[in-house]
Design a protein around this motif. Structure first.
Motif, PDB file in Angstrom:
ATOM      1  N   THR A   1       0.838  -1.205   0.000  1.00 21.99           N
ATOM      2  CA  THR A   1       0.000   0.000   0.000  1.00 21.99           C
ATOM      3  C   THR A   1       0.870   1.252   0.000  1.00 21.99           C
ATOM      4  O   THR A   1       0.640   2.190  -0.774  1.00 21.99           O
ATOM      5  N   LEU A   2       1.882   1.261   0.848  1.00 21.25           N
ATOM      6  CA  LEU A   2       2.784   2.411   0.927  1.00 21.25           C
ATOM      7  C   LEU A   2       3.613   2.558  -0.342  1.00 21.25           C
ATOM      8  O   LEU A   2       3.939   3.673  -0.753  1.00 21.25           O
ATOM      9  N   TYR A   3       3.966   1.447  -0.956  1.00 15.69           N
ATOM     10  CA  TYR A   3       4.783   1.479  -2.167  1.00 15.69           C
ATOM     11  C   TYR A   3       3.992   1.949  -3.382  1.00 15.69           C
ATOM     12  O   TYR A   3       4.467   2.792  -4.156  1.00 15.69           O
ATOM     13  N   ALA A   4       2.785   1.408  -3.564  1.00 15.60           N
ATOM     14  CA  ALA A   4       2.031   1.645  -4.799  1.00 15.60           C
ATOM     15  C   ALA A   4       1.004   2.756  -4.675  1.00 15.60           C
ATOM     16  O   ALA A   4       0.450   3.195  -5.690  1.00 15.60           O
ATOM     17  N   GLY A   5       0.713   3.200  -3.445  1.00 11.35           N
ATOM     18  CA  GLY A   5      -0.319   4.211  -3.280  1.00 11.35           C
ATOM     19  C   GLY A   5      -1.719   3.625  -3.306  1.00 11.35           C
ATOM     20  O   GLY A   5      -2.693   4.336  -3.607  1.00 11.35           O
ATOM     21  N   ALA A   6      -1.848   2.335  -2.992  1.00 12.90           N
ATOM     22  CA  ALA A   6      -3.154   1.685  -2.941  1.00 12.90           C
ATOM     23  C   ALA A   6      -3.855   2.042  -1.633  1.00 12.90           C
ATOM     24  O   ALA A   6      -3.357   2.849  -0.839  1.00 12.90           O
ATOM     25  N   SER A   7      -5.026   1.454  -1.401  1.00 14.88           N
ATOM     26  CA  SER A   7      -5.750   1.651  -0.146  1.00 14.88           C
ATOM     27  C   SER A   7      -5.954   0.297   0.518  1.00 14.88           C
ATOM     28  O   SER A   7      -6.315  -0.678  -0.136  1.00 14.88           O
ATOM     29  N   LEU A   8      -5.725   0.249   1.836  1.00 15.00           N
ATOM     30  CA  LEU A   8      -5.831  -0.989   2.613  1.00 15.00           C
ATOM     31  C   LEU A   8      -7.038  -0.895   3.543  1.00 15.00           C
ATOM     32  O   LEU A   8      -7.173   0.072   4.299  1.00 15.00           O
ATOM     33  N   TYR A   9      -7.900  -1.912   3.492  1.00 18.64           N
ATOM     34  CA  TYR A   9      -9.091  -1.967   4.338  1.00 18.64           C
ATOM     35  C   TYR A   9      -8.880  -3.035   5.412  1.00 18.64           C
ATOM     36  O   TYR A   9      -8.996  -4.233   5.142  1.00 18.64           O
ATOM     37  N   LEU A  10      -8.565  -2.600   6.633  1.00 18.33           N
ATOM     38  CA  LEU A  10      -8.340  -3.547   7.720  1.00 18.33           C
ATOM     39  C   LEU A  10      -9.655  -4.236   8.088  1.00 18.33           C
ATOM     40  O   LEU A  10     -10.702  -3.578   8.204  1.00 18.33           O
ATOM     41  N   HIS A  11      -9.579  -5.558   8.274  1.00 18.54           N
ATOM     42  CA  HIS A  11     -10.795  -6.305   8.620  1.00 18.54           C
ATOM     43  C   HIS A  11     -10.419  -7.482   9.509  1.00 18.54           C
ATOM     44  O   HIS A  11      -9.534  -8.277   9.173  1.00 18.54           O
ATOM     45  N   ASN A  12     -11.102  -7.588  10.646  1.00 15.17           N
ATOM     46  CA  ASN A  12     -10.910  -8.727  11.534  1.00 15.17           C
ATOM     47  C   ASN A  12     -11.986  -9.766  11.234  1.00 15.17           C
ATOM     48  O   ASN A  12     -13.178  -9.510  11.442  1.00 15.17           O
ATOM     49  N   LEU A  13     -11.555 -10.913  10.735  1.00 10.07           N
ATOM     50  CA  LEU A  13     -12.503 -11.939  10.310  1.00 10.07           C
ATOM     51  C   LEU A  13     -13.093 -12.647  11.522  1.00 10.07           C
ATOM     52  O   LEU A  13     -12.395 -13.354  12.242  1.00 10.07           O
ATOM     53  N   ILE A  14     -14.379 -12.467  11.730  1.00  6.47           N
ATOM     54  CA  ILE A  14     -15.125 -13.201  12.752  1.00  6.47           C
ATOM     55  C   ILE A  14     -16.223 -14.017  12.078  1.00  6.47           C
ATOM     56  O   ILE A  14     -16.247 -15.238  12.155  1.00  6.47           O
ATOM     57  N   PHE A  15     -17.097 -13.307  11.378  1.00  5.65           N
ATOM     58  CA  PHE A  15     -18.147 -13.978  10.615  1.00  5.65           C
ATOM     59  C   PHE A  15     -17.870 -13.795   9.131  1.00  5.65           C
ATOM     60  O   PHE A  15     -17.718 -12.662   8.656  1.00  5.65           O
ATOM     61  N   PRO A  16     -17.788 -14.885   8.362  1.00  3.14           N
ATOM     62  CA  PRO A  16     -17.490 -14.781   6.933  1.00  3.14           C
ATOM     63  C   PRO A  16     -18.420 -13.837   6.182  1.00  3.14           C
ATOM     64  O   PRO A  16     -17.983 -13.127   5.275  1.00  3.14           O
ATOM     65  N   ARG A  17     -19.698 -13.819   6.559  1.00  3.37           N
ATOM     66  CA  ARG A  17     -20.653 -12.972   5.830  1.00  3.37           C
ATOM     67  C   ARG A  17     -20.230 -11.509   5.858  1.00  3.37           C
ATOM     68  O   ARG A  17     -20.406 -10.778   4.875  1.00  3.37           O
ATOM     69  N   ASP A  18     -19.648 -11.052   6.975  1.00  4.58           N
ATOM     70  CA  ASP A  18     -19.192  -9.662   7.063  1.00  4.58           C
ATOM     71  C   ASP A  18     -18.052  -9.394   6.088  1.00  4.58           C
ATOM     72  O   ASP A  18     -17.969  -8.309   5.498  1.00  4.58           O
ATOM     73  N   LEU A  19     -17.162 -10.365   5.917  1.00  4.13           N
ATOM     74  CA  LEU A  19     -16.074 -10.203   4.959  1.00  4.13           C
ATOM     75  C   LEU A  19     -16.621 -10.130   3.543  1.00  4.13           C
ATOM     76  O   LEU A  19     -16.209  -9.266   2.749  1.00  4.13           O
ATOM     77  N   PHE A  20     -17.542 -11.010   3.205  1.00  3.82           N
ATOM     78  CA  PHE A  20     -18.110 -10.992   1.855  1.00  3.82           C
ATOM     79  C   PHE A  20     -18.801  -9.647   1.575  1.00  3.82           C
ATOM     80  O   PHE A  20     -18.696  -9.102   0.471  1.00  3.82           O
ATOM     81  N   ARG A  21     -19.463  -9.102   2.567  1.00  3.15           N
ATOM     82  CA  ARG A  21     -20.127  -7.807   2.382  1.00  3.15           C
ATOM     83  C   ARG A  21     -19.103  -6.694   2.193  1.00  3.15           C
ATOM     84  O   ARG A  21     -19.317  -5.767   1.403  1.00  3.15           O
ATOM     85  N   LEU A  22     -17.980  -6.772   2.931  1.00  2.00           N
ATOM     86  CA  LEU A  22     -16.914  -5.787   2.748  1.00  2.00           C
ATOM     87  C   LEU A  22     -16.377  -5.829   1.319  1.00  2.00           C
ATOM     88  O   LEU A  22     -16.192  -4.787   0.679  1.00  2.00           O
ATOM     89  N   LEU A  23     -16.142  -7.043   0.813  1.00  2.00           N
ATOM     90  CA  LEU A  23     -15.606  -7.188  -0.542  1.00  2.00           C
ATOM     91  C   LEU A  23     -16.512  -6.529  -1.567  1.00  2.00           C
ATOM     92  O   LEU A  23     -16.040  -5.896  -2.521  1.00  2.00           O
ATOM     93  N   ALA A  24     -17.828  -6.690  -1.382  1.00  2.00           N
ATOM     94  CA  ALA A  24     -18.774  -6.151  -2.352  1.00  2.00           C
ATOM     95  C   ALA A  24     -18.991  -4.651  -2.177  1.00  2.00           C
ATOM     96  O   ALA A  24     -18.923  -3.888  -3.156  1.00  2.00           O
ATOM     97  N   THR A  25     -19.238  -4.208  -0.958  1.00  5.80           N
ATOM     98  CA  THR A  25     -19.590  -2.799  -0.747  1.00  5.80           C
ATOM     99  C   THR A  25     -18.414  -1.862  -0.969  1.00  5.80           C
ATOM    100  O   THR A  25     -18.597  -0.731  -1.430  1.00  5.80           O
TER     101      THR A  25
END
Length: 533
Positions: A223-247
C-alpha cells in the motif's frame, strides 16, 4: 535481473515517493476511521519522536503486540521511523510465550493494548506502553505522547542493510526463532510482489491477514509502495467479509488456507446471493497447501477472478508464484521463482536434481534475510555461502521439492518431517493430498509414529465439513484404492478443528501431532507394543 543488481532502498523512502504523488488519498481504513498518506506519515513521525522520548534508541528492539487497527499500523511505522527494530507479536500469545521473545531479543519496550497491560507487566519486566485503548495509571500512552509530538520532523537514518524487524518463525515445526529482516528486505518484498500482482494506486486491498507475520505485513507495505488503499478487517463472521468485498469494491484479497477454510465453514452463513464481486481482480494465498476443495470454493464464489498461489519462507519472504493461467493444469504446483529470484533443487552433494527427482529448495536473490537473532549455529545451517555463488548468501529452505520438465515446482514435505516406513521415504504432503480427495473430508495433517517393526506408521489427523468423524475402515479403503501399500495410513484421528500458530496463522502441526498422540497412546501400545509418545 537479480535483486542484488538493483539500488537499495527502504520503506520510508518508498513512502516518501508515494506521499509526494498521493498526499490526500486515503491510505488505510480501519472501521469507521481512516488516514490519508499525509496523515499516516505525520502520525508515524510523531510516534518516532514519542518513542525517542521514552528512551528508544537506534537498533533497540520494540515489540508490538496489538489487535489489528490503525494504532497498530502507526506503531509499526513509528518504530521504523525511530530507527529501531520492530518485533511483531500476535496478541493471542500468552504471557509466557511473549516473555520468551522479550528476553530472547532483549526487548527495550513492548507496545500493547490496554487490556493486556496487567497480564504482560511481569513478562516485559515493566517495559511496556499502551498502544491502543484508554491510558493506564502510571503507564505511558503512546497515543497521548504522539499527540504532544505533532509536526515532529522525520529523523529516519537507518540504512537499507540495517535490521528493520525480527519476525519469530511460526513454530509449526519446532521452537520459534527470531528472523532478522533488513530494511532492504521489506522494501524489495513490497516492490517485487507488487510487480507480479500488478498492484497499483487504484487497488483496494482487503486487510484480512494479521500484520504480525510477513504476508500480512506485506499488504501494508505494498500500500505504501504503490499508493493503494488498505481496508483492515478482523474476520469473525465470513458474511461480514463478503459484504466488505462487495460494498467497498475490493480488488485484491490476500488469504491463507486457514482463512479460506473459515470463509467457507459450512456451519456459518455464506455470502448473500445478491453481492457483486466483479471488482475483485485476484485472490492470493500462501502459508500452506491449497486443496482442490478450497480452489473450487474460491472459483465458484469469485468467478472470473484470478487465483494466485504463492510459496515462501520467512527467511526469504517469498520464493515462488503460480501464474493464474497455469492453475487448472498444475493445481498442486507452487509455481516458479518470483521476479529477481532464482530457485534451485539440489541434492545432498549440492548438485542440481533432474526433473522429477526430489531435492532441497534453495533460494537465491531477493529478500534473503540476515539470519537468526542470537543463533549463529542455526544461521550457519540455513544461510550459506556455496562455491557456485562466491560471496553470496543463499537460503537452504529445509523444504523437499521436485521440479517438472517445464520447471514448475511441487512441494513435497519439510525435510525433517518425511515419514520413513517399510524402507520408503513418504511425503506427508502426498498423504494429505490424497486424504483431501475423500468427499466430506476438509483438512488433513499426516505424520509418522515410530514402529520398530517397519520404521514408522503413518497417522492422519483430519477434520470434516460437518465436524463429525468418518469410519476409519472407509478411509483405509480410500487409500488402498488410490495409493501404494506402503502409503496407506495405519491411524486416523478426527479433530473438530486444527489449531493455528499464533505468529503466522498456519496449521500448528506440532499441536496437531500432540493431540493425536494423546488420542492414540493407548491404542498404539496395545496393538503394536511400541511407544507412541
Amino acid at each position: 535481473m537479480l535483486v542484488a543488481a538493483r539500488p537499495m532502498t527502504t520503506i520510508p523512502a518508498q513512502f516518501e515517493q508515494t506521499l509526494s504523488a498521493f498526499p490526500d488519498k486515503t491510505a488505510v481504513f480501519g472501521g469507521d476511521e481512516s488516514l490519508t498518506f499525509r496523515q499516516l506519515h505525520a502520525e508515524a513521525a510523531a510516534t518516532a519522536q514519542a518513542l525517542a522520548s521514552l528512551g528508544v534508541l537506534a537498533g533497540d528492539r520494540v515489540g508490538i503486540c496489538m489487535q489489528k487497527n490503525l494504532d497498530q499500523v502507526i506503531a509499526i511505522l513509528g518504530v521504523l521511523w525511530a530507527n529501531a527494530i520492530f518485533v511483531p507479536i500476535h496478541p493471542v500469545l500468552h504471557a509466557e510465550q511473549i516473555g520468551h521473545m522479550v528476553d530472547d531479543c532483549d526487548m527495550k519496550l513492548l507496545i500493547t493494548d490496554s487490556t493486556r497491560i496487567t497480564e504482560l507487566r511481569d513478562a516485559t519486566h515493566g517495559r511496556i506502553v499502551v498502544g491502543h485503548g484508554p491510558a493506564e495509571e502510571e503507564m505511558p500512552s503512546l497515543k497521548e505522547l504522539r499527540q504532544k509530538c505533532r509536526n515532529a520532523p522525520v529523523f529516519f537514518r537507518a540504512k537499507p542493510k540495517n535490521t528493520a524487524a525480527i519476525i519469530y518463525s511460526s513454530g509449526s515445526t519446532g521452537k520459534p526463532k527470531g528472523i532478522m529482516i533488513s530494511h532492504r528486505n521489506l522494501a524489495d518484498g513490497s516492490r517485487i510482489v507488487a510487480s507480479y500482482l500488478g498492484t497499483k494506486a487504484t487497488d483496494r486491498i482487503a486487510g484480512v491477514l494479521s500484520l504480525n507475520f510477513d504476508h500480512g505485513l506485506n499488504q501494508l507495505l505494498q500500500t505504501l509502495y504503490a499508493g493503494a488503499s488498505l481496508y483492515l478487517h478482523n474476520l469473525i463472521f465470513p458474511r461480514d467479509l463478503f459484504r466488505l468485498l462487495a460494498t467497498k469494491r475490493i480488488t485484491a484479497l490476500p488469504l491463507m488456507p486457514v482463512i479460506i477454510t473459515r470463509m467457507f465453514d459450512p456451519q456459518l452463513p455464506g455470502p448473500d446471493a445478491d453481492l457483486d464481486f466483479s471488482a475483485l481482480r485476484y485472490v492470493s494465498t500462501t502459508g500452506g497447501p491449497v486443496t482442490a476443495r478450497m480452489l473450487d470454493q474460491l472459483q465458484r464464489t469469485f468467478p472470473g477472478t484470478d487465483i494466485v498461489v504463492m510459496y515462501g519462507l520467512t527467511e526469504a519472504f517469498r520464493s515462488s508464484w503460480l501464474p493464474p493461467d497455469q492453475l487448472s493444469a498444475r493445481r498442486t504446483s507452487i509455481g516458479k521463482a518470483i521476479p529477481e529470484v532464482e530457485l534451485y533443487v539440489l541434492d545432498d552433494q549440492g548438485q542440481d536434481c533432474p526433473p522429477g527427482v526430489p531435492g532441497q529448495l534453495v533460494h537465491r536473490g531477493g529478500c534473503v534475510a540476515k539470519g537468526y537473532w542470537n543463533a549463529p549455529e542455526a544461521t550457519a545451517e540455513r544461510f550459506r555461502q556455496i562455491d557456485r555463488f562466491p560471496g553470496e548468501t543463499v537460503v537452504f529452505s529445509g523444504d523437499l521439492v521436485r521440479r517438472d520438465e517445464e520447471g514448475y515446482l511441487y512441494f513435497l514435505a519439510r525435510m525433517d518431517s518425511m515419514i520413513k516406513t517399510r524402507g520408503f521415504r513418504v511425503s506427508p504432503t502426498e498423504i494429505e493430498e490424497h486424504a483431501h480427495r475423500f468427499d466430506g473430508l476438509l483438512g488433513a495433517v499426516a505424520f509418522g509414529i515410530d514402529n520398530p517393526e517397519i520404521g514408522q506408521d503413518i497417522a492422519v489427523v483430519y477434520t470434516t465439513a460437518d465436524r463429525t468423524p468418518l469410519a476409519s475402515q472407509v478411509l483405509t479403503e480410500h487409500f488402498r484404492l488410490g495409493m501404494p501399500h506402503h502409503m496407506v495410513p495405519r491411524w486416523f484421528v478426527h479433530a473438530e478443528a486444527f489449531p493455528a500458530t499464533a505468529s503466522q496463522g498456519k496449521v500448528d502441526r506440532v499441536a496437531v501431532r500432540r493431540f493425536a498422540l494423546e488420542k492414540l497412546a493407548g491404542l498404539c501400545s496395545v496393538q503394536h507394543n511400541h511407544d507412541c509418545t
